[in-house]
Design a protein around this motif. Structure first.
Motif, short mmCIF file in Angstrom:
data_model
loop_
_atom_site.label_atom_id
_atom_site.label_comp_id
_atom_site.label_asym_id
_atom_site.label_seq_id
_atom_site.Cartn_x
_atom_site.Cartn_y
_atom_site.Cartn_z
N ASP A 1 -6.80 5.75 -16.62
CA ASP A 1 -6.22 4.84 -17.60
C ASP A 1 -5.99 5.45 -18.98
O ASP A 1 -5.54 4.77 -19.89
CB ASP A 1 -7.09 3.59 -17.73
CG ASP A 1 -8.50 3.89 -18.24
OD1 ASP A 1 -8.86 5.07 -18.40
OD2 ASP A 1 -9.24 2.92 -18.47
N ALA B 1 -5.50 8.33 -10.17
CA ALA B 1 -4.97 7.62 -11.33
C ALA B 1 -6.08 7.31 -12.33
O ALA B 1 -7.18 6.91 -11.94
CB ALA B 1 -4.29 6.33 -10.89
N VAL C 1 -2.61 10.43 -4.88
CA VAL C 1 -2.61 10.13 -6.30
C VAL C 1 -4.03 9.85 -6.78
O VAL C 1 -4.74 9.02 -6.21
CB VAL C 1 -1.74 8.87 -6.59
CG1 VAL C 1 -1.73 8.55 -8.08
CG2 VAL C 1 -0.32 9.08 -6.08
N THR D 1 1.05 4.03 -8.52
CA THR D 1 0.19 4.65 -7.50
C THR D 1 0.63 4.23 -6.11
O THR D 1 0.78 5.07 -5.21
CB THR D 1 -1.28 4.26 -7.74
OG1 THR D 1 -1.68 4.74 -9.02
CG2 THR D 1 -2.19 4.84 -6.68
N ARG E 1 0.02 1.18 -13.64
CA ARG E 1 -0.72 2.24 -12.95
C ARG E 1 -0.84 1.92 -11.46
O ARG E 1 -0.59 2.78 -10.61
CB ARG E 1 -2.11 2.40 -13.59
CG ARG E 1 -2.87 3.59 -13.10
CD ARG E 1 -4.14 3.85 -13.91
NE ARG E 1 -5.07 2.73 -13.90
CZ ARG E 1 -5.31 1.92 -14.94
NH1 ARG E 1 -4.70 2.12 -16.08
NH2 ARG E 1 -6.16 0.93 -14.85
N LEU F 1 -2.04 10.83 -12.19
CA LEU F 1 -1.31 9.81 -12.93
C LEU F 1 -2.18 9.32 -14.08
O LEU F 1 -3.31 8.89 -13.85
CB LEU F 1 -0.93 8.63 -12.02
CG LEU F 1 -0.40 7.38 -12.70
CD1 LEU F 1 0.92 7.65 -13.41
CD2 LEU F 1 -0.26 6.23 -11.69
N GLU G 1 -1.88 6.52 -16.96
CA GLU G 1 -1.11 5.36 -17.42
C GLU G 1 -2.09 4.30 -17.89
O GLU G 1 -2.97 3.89 -17.13
CB GLU G 1 -0.24 4.83 -16.28
CG GLU G 1 0.38 3.46 -16.49
CD GLU G 1 1.33 3.37 -17.66
OE1 GLU G 1 1.03 2.64 -18.61
OE2 GLU G 1 2.39 4.04 -17.63
N THR H 1 2.48 11.28 -16.58
CA THR H 1 1.76 10.63 -17.66
C THR H 1 2.66 9.79 -18.55
O THR H 1 3.79 10.18 -18.87
CB THR H 1 0.99 11.67 -18.51
OG1 THR H 1 0.27 10.99 -19.55
CG2 THR H 1 1.90 12.71 -19.13
#
Length: 121
Positions: A28, A26, A24, A14, A10, A2, A4, A47
């Motif tokens: 930034d 994740a 997941v 998640t 985010r 992910l 985000e 994304t």
């Protein structure tokens, strides 16, 4: 995977995906995702499109070079970039904000439906 840039979103995404049974990782921003994509195998890149440093479309294109079989789903709140994403990555799914978490999980589940039907994860 992910990517985000909004921390609240985010965390929200998640948690929803993990609650649905997905693992997941994740990050930034897209530039933070690339080293992970190079080092590990992911089944899905989820994304945001509009992010600093590298947008989600560029990230998805780079990810497709690293792992052509990886599925891609874009999330965005901007209609104009939705069209651009569809042209750049025609096989990707696009989920427009705002959306309910159930919609997100349902879309992710649908992306994996053929694998689930055949017993693969």
């Amino acid at each position: 995977m992910l990517a985000e840039d909004d921390q609240v979103m985010r965390t929200y995404l998640t948690r929803a995906l993990e609650k649905a049974g997905y693992l997941v990782d994740a990050v930034d921003r897209g530039t933070a995702a690339l080293p992970l994509l190079e080092a590990h195998r992911f089944d899905l890149l989820l994304t945001d499109i509009v992010m600093p440093e590298m947008d989600g479309i560029e990230l998805a294109q780079r990810a497709a070079e690293l792992a052509p079989a990886m599925r891609v789903m874009f999330i965005t709140g901007f209609a104009a970039v939705t069209l651009r994403a569809g042209e750049a990555m025609p096989n990707a799914r696009i989920l427009s904000k705002p959306f309910h978490l159930r919609e997100l999980v349902a879309e992710v589940d649908r992306m994996f439906a053929p694998d689930l039907a055949s017993g693969h994860n």
